[in-house]
Every structure is written in structure tokens, then in C-alpha cells.
Scaffold this motif. Structure first.
Motif, PDB file in Angstrom:
ATOM      1  N   SER A 132       0.860  -1.178   0.000  1.00  0.00           N
ATOM      2  CA  SER A 132       0.000   0.000   0.000  1.00  0.00           C
ATOM      3  C   SER A 132       0.897   1.229   0.000  1.00  0.00           C
ATOM      4  O   SER A 132       2.120   1.120  -0.104  1.00  0.00           O
ATOM      5  N   ARG A 133       0.305   2.386   0.128  1.00  0.00           N
ATOM      6  CA  ARG A 133       1.129   3.592   0.188  1.00  0.00           C
ATOM      7  C   ARG A 133       1.930   3.656   1.481  1.00  0.00           C
ATOM      8  O   ARG A 133       2.994   4.254   1.537  1.00  0.00           O
ATOM      9  N   ASP A 134       1.426   2.998   2.538  1.00  0.00           N
ATOM     10  CA  ASP A 134       2.026   3.127   3.858  1.00  0.00           C
ATOM     11  C   ASP A 134       2.786   1.902   4.345  1.00  0.00           C
ATOM     12  O   ASP A 134       3.659   2.028   5.201  1.00  0.00           O
ATOM     13  N   VAL A 135       2.426   0.717   3.887  1.00  0.00           N
ATOM     14  CA  VAL A 135       3.034  -0.511   4.412  1.00  0.00           C
ATOM     15  C   VAL A 135       3.252  -1.520   3.291  1.00  0.00           C
ATOM     16  O   VAL A 135       2.656  -1.436   2.220  1.00  0.00           O
ATOM     17  N   THR A 136       4.113  -2.498   3.579  1.00  0.00           N
ATOM     18  CA  THR A 136       4.214  -3.709   2.783  1.00  0.00           C
ATOM     19  C   THR A 136       3.917  -4.870   3.718  1.00  0.00           C
ATOM     20  O   THR A 136       4.465  -4.926   4.825  1.00  0.00           O
ATOM     21  N   GLY A 137       3.023  -5.762   3.301  1.00  0.00           N
ATOM     22  CA  GLY A 137       2.594  -6.837   4.181  1.00  0.00           C
ATOM     23  C   GLY A 137       2.722  -8.202   3.541  1.00  0.00           C
ATOM     24  O   GLY A 137       2.565  -8.348   2.324  1.00  0.00           O
ATOM     25  N   TYR A 138       3.015  -9.196   4.362  1.00  0.00           N
ATOM     26  CA  TYR A 138       3.157 -10.585   3.931  1.00  0.00           C
ATOM     27  C   TYR A 138       2.314 -11.439   4.880  1.00  0.00           C
ATOM     28  O   TYR A 138       2.390 -11.272   6.099  1.00  0.00           O
TER      29      TYR A 138
END
Length: 480
Positions: A132-138
Motif C-alpha cells: 500500500s502507500r504506507d506498508v508492505t505486508g506478507y
């Protein structure tokens, strides 16, 4: 921008917004951020039960870990977040965070390239990632007894992802194809992308696409990816959230075994510039020969959030969004859809993002309706609300009731807690903003909503735009 093993692409998961799933998002390091203690004030002591009852700890290496025990099914969900998204891409290298997300499936010391997803699948589970604009998630969803496996693999790649240079070009082609499918082939997606750039600036962090501009995707180097990984993927800049059928003692022993062993690393401040004093292109019009009468109107205002500007307006603006454009019964729906002017009309705003954002209204005219009639009607709705001194008490009460009731329905899914809690923590909000969100919304008053409307819709820099079929004359802008 999620990805599947083998290069296939996958529609991104529902945006992690409070509107969709009760989440809150912000960054304490963002300019003008409200201190966490201030956000938590008045909620921690409430007698209302928390939504999830999460246990939160910070490991000696800096990693924040939240756990929610849930015995509804013998499964577990693990979500690992990095406090860096597309807005953290280096100047002139938009798309680095998303590109790196793809490359983290290319192996780590204990897991070969592509093996992560294959192992999860063999255990009957699912996994994916998103930027996203704010985070990277796995994230992974697996049978509860397999938590140790996914914890080992995820901690391994967070500690030492391989990022093989030999796999860079094949993955670049995958990403370029993803951009082609999601953006370049869609008139609306191209319009929304260009509209953001017009309102904020093509190289402003808020005006760049998360997937990246095509020429900049082509320019990303192996060194760019390795540098971003080394700078941002540190325990102190990450959050782990797990929910499921795991005994708490067993969970914390797993955390100690796999995650506590990661070398310490600090939180990394976000470097986000202020919004421009005025939109670089305050009136943006795009025509597209592929459209068949499906015009789109947008009006956008720069807006504060829980982390930037006058943060006190954040939650009242959430209510204002619902009053104006929260579906049937909202002011825009009554004025444009029920009168036969538009197919749809709505409003968009998130208080829970890192730094500044926008408050938007939009409409899709009926094909036999002139665009200028729709714009006139939409702006008249905003003007009337401002002239009346804001919404009525009844409108505010209705919106809060519908927003909180709808959000509570989202809590049943296995991924609800890790998505909401993880995203909030990853961008700086205290956990109370999630756990006691319904109480916070019920505390919003009509006068607060009126003040927020006057501050944003009445005084903030704004711009507007149209997506029109080729050959349709652009309507004259309607001033507020």
C-alpha cells in the motif's frame, strides 16, 4: 499489488481501511503527527470491551508483536508488516517497495526461490503479499499446528532475503504486465492515477502510483532493491500480528524461537513532504476513446488525518464522508442518483493514513445527462451543507450508527484482527484506536463534523476533474 507464485498476478486485497474493516492507520513520525498518548487518551480507561483483546509486546530487537487467540477454527493467520510502502520509494524510482515485495519470494537462506508458497500450499494453506502507500505486508493462513513452519520461513526472509540479481528482469516483466493489466488497460485507472498526479504533483509522494510510473519501473536497479531492503526491513520498523487457535504460551515460545533471534534494527522515520500550497493542475480533464458514455466526475480537497494537520478533524471527517456519500440516504445519493442525474455518487476519505490525504466526492452521470448538470448538482450539495452550518444531528447519528454496525460485521474473518491491528501499529497508531474504535466514533458530535466540513470543504486547497468519452466537450468548472 499482490502477486502469486510463478509470476501470476492477483487482484489486491481489500484496501486496509477503517471503512472496510475497522482499521486505523497513521505514522507517529509523519509531520504534524498526533502523539500516541493523545490518541489513546479517553479510550484505554473505557469500560467498553476491546474488539479483539490483543496482547501486545515489543521484543528486545524492536519488533512489535500482537497476538489474538481465536478458537473459532483450528487455523492461524500470520501477518508481517514493514512500515514502508509506495510513499517511501526513492525520488525517481516509484515502484521500489512493490518491486521488492515481489522479490521477497525469491528465497532466503533456509528457503529456496519459490519454495515459500509451495510449502504453504502443501500444508493446505494460502499466502500472499501486498503493498500500500504506507506498508508492505506478507501473510499466511495455515492449520494451527503449522505456525512454526510459516514463522520460521517469514523470519528467515525478513532477516536475510536473497534478492537474486538473475531474477530481476523476469520479475520486472511480471510487474510491467501487472501495470498493463491493472492500469494501462483501464481508462478509469489511468484517470485516477493522473488525477492524483495533477492534485499533488507527479513526484510528490502522494501523487506517485504505488506500482510505479512505467519508465521508473524500467529504471529500478538491483542496488535500489537491496538498499531499500537493508534500510527498511528491520525489526524496529516492522510489526507481527498472529491470530488463531494457538495457546498463548506456545505462541510466545514460537516468537522467541524464530523472531527474537533477528538482529536488532531501529524504526525508520518516513520522509513525507507537506502538501503543495495548491494543486499543480487544479482542473484536470481526460478523454478516452474506449469509454462508451461512462464519464466520471471528481472533486478533491486536501485533508488532515489522525497524523497530520488538525488531527482533531480526522474522525469527524469520517462521519462527514458518510453523511455526504455513504450510499442510499446520503446527500449526494439523494441529489444525484434518486433524481436520475447519475448512476452512482459518493464520497471518499480515510483519517487513518500516514500524513496528509484527500477528501473526495465523485459521480458517474447517466449517459443521457450532460456532465455539467451533474457537476452543478454535486457542488450544490456541498455548498448547501456549508451554508446550513453542517449536517443535522439526525444525519450524524444515522451515519455513526451505520458505520459502527457495519464495521462490527467485519470482525468474523480470520484476517480481520491482523489486518486492522497490524496496519495501525505499522504506521504508528496506538492499539486502542482499533480496539475501541466504535466508542471513539460514537463520541463524535455534530459540531465537530460541522467544524471539519468548514475547515476542509470550505477552506482547503482543492481541484476537480473529468474523465470523458472522446468527443465530449469538457464542462466549465463549477466554483464552490
Amino acid at each position: 499489488m499482490a502477486r502469486l507464485p510463478g509470476g501470476a498476478t492477483f487482484p489486491p486485497m481489500t484496501p486496509i481501511t477503517r471503512r472496510a474493516a475497522l482499521q486505523a492507520a497513521a505514522c507517529a513520525a509523519a509531520a504534524g503527527a498526533l502523539p500516541a498518548a493523545a490518541l489513546a487518551q479517553g479510550t484505554a480507561a473505557t469500560t467498553e470491551r476491546p474488539l479483539f483483546g490483543a496482547t501486545l509486546r515489543t521484543l528486545p530487537n524492536g519488533l512489535r508483536v500482537a497476538f489474538v487467540e481465536s478458537r473459532r477454527a483450528p487455523v492461524v493467520a500470520q501477518y508481517a508488516y514493514v512500515s514502508a510502502g509506495g510513499a517511501e520509494d526513492p525520488q525517481g524510482r516509484s515502484g521500489v517497495a512493490h518491486f521488492l515485495e515481489h522479490m521477497l519470494f525469491k528465497g532466503s537462506p533456509r528457503v529456496a526461490s519459490g519454495e515459500f508458497s509451495r510449502r504453504v500450499a502443501r500444508e493446505g494453506g494460502t499466502d500472499n503479499a501486498f503493498t500500500s502507500r504506507d506498508v508492505t505486508g506478507y501473510f499466511q493462513h495455515v492449520e494451527a499446528s503449522r505456525l512454526g513452519l510459516v514463522a520460521m520461513m517469514e523470519a528467515d526472509r525478513f532477516a536475510a532475503a536473497v534478492i537474486p540479481e538473475a531474477e530481476l528482469e523476469p520479475e520486472r516483466r511480471v510487474i510491467l504486465e501487472e501495470r498493463q493489466q491493472r492500469t494501462d488497460s483501464s481508462p478509469r485507472a489511468l484517470f485516477f492515477e493522473a488525477f492524483d498526479a495533477a492534485m499533488w504533483g507527479k513526484q510528490h509522494w502522494r501523487g506517485r502510483p504505488i506500482i510505479g510510473w512505467e519508465d521508473e519501473i524500467r529504471a529500478i536497479t538491483h542496488a535500489d532493491l537491496v538498499g531499500f531492503f537493508r534500510a527498511r526491513y528491520a525489526p524496529g520498523n516492522a510489526v507481527l500480528v498472529v491470530t488463531g487457535a494457538v495457546e498463548p504460551g506456545a505462541f510466545w515460545r514460537s516468537v522467541e524461537e524464530h523472531w527474537a533471534a533477528l538482529p536488532p534494527g531501529p524504526a525508520v522515520p518516513r520522509d513525507r513532504g507537506a502538501p503543495p500550497p495548491a494543486p499543480p493542475t487544479p482542473r484536470y480533464t481526460r478523454t478516452d476513446a474506449r469509454l462508451r458514455g461512462e464519464a466520471v466526475f471528481l472533486r478533491s480537497w486536501q485533508a488532515p488525518t489522525l497524523t497530520a494537520g488538525e488531527a482533531r478533524h480526522g474522525e469527524p471527517l469520517e462521519v462527514l464522508r458518510h453523511v455526504l456519500g455513504g450510499g442510499p440516504g446520503s446527500r449526494l445519493h439523494r441529489a444525484l442518483v434518486e433524481t436520475g442525474l447519475a448512476v452512482s455518487a459518493g464520497a471518499s476519505y480515510d483519517a487513518d493514513v500516514a500524513s496528509w490525504t484527500d477528501f473526495d466526492i465523485s459521480a458517474v452521470p447517466r449517459r443521457d445527462v450532460a456532465p455539467e448538470r451533474v457537476e452543478e448538482a454535486a457542488i450544490a450539495v456541498v455548498k448547501r451543507l456549508l451554508d446550513e452550518g453542517g449536517p443535522t444531528e439526525a444525519e450524524v447519528a444515522r451515519s455513526i450508527r451505520q458505520m459502527t454496525a457495519g464495521a462490527l460485521l467485519a470482525l468474523d474473518g480470520l484476517g480481520a484482527a491482523p489486518r486492522m491491528i497490524g496496519n495501525a501499529l505499522a504506521i504508528g497508531l496506538p492499539i486502542e484506536v482499533v480496539e475501541f474504535w466504535p466508542a471513539r466514533m460514537r463520541a463524535v458530535t455534530r459540531d465537530q463534523v460541522a467544524d471539519a466540513a468548514a475547515a476542509v470543504l470550505g477552506r482547503a486547497p482543492s481541484g476537480s476533474g473529468w474523465l470523458l468519452p472522446e468527443g465530449t466537450a469538457a464542462p466549465r468548472e463549477v466554483m464552490l
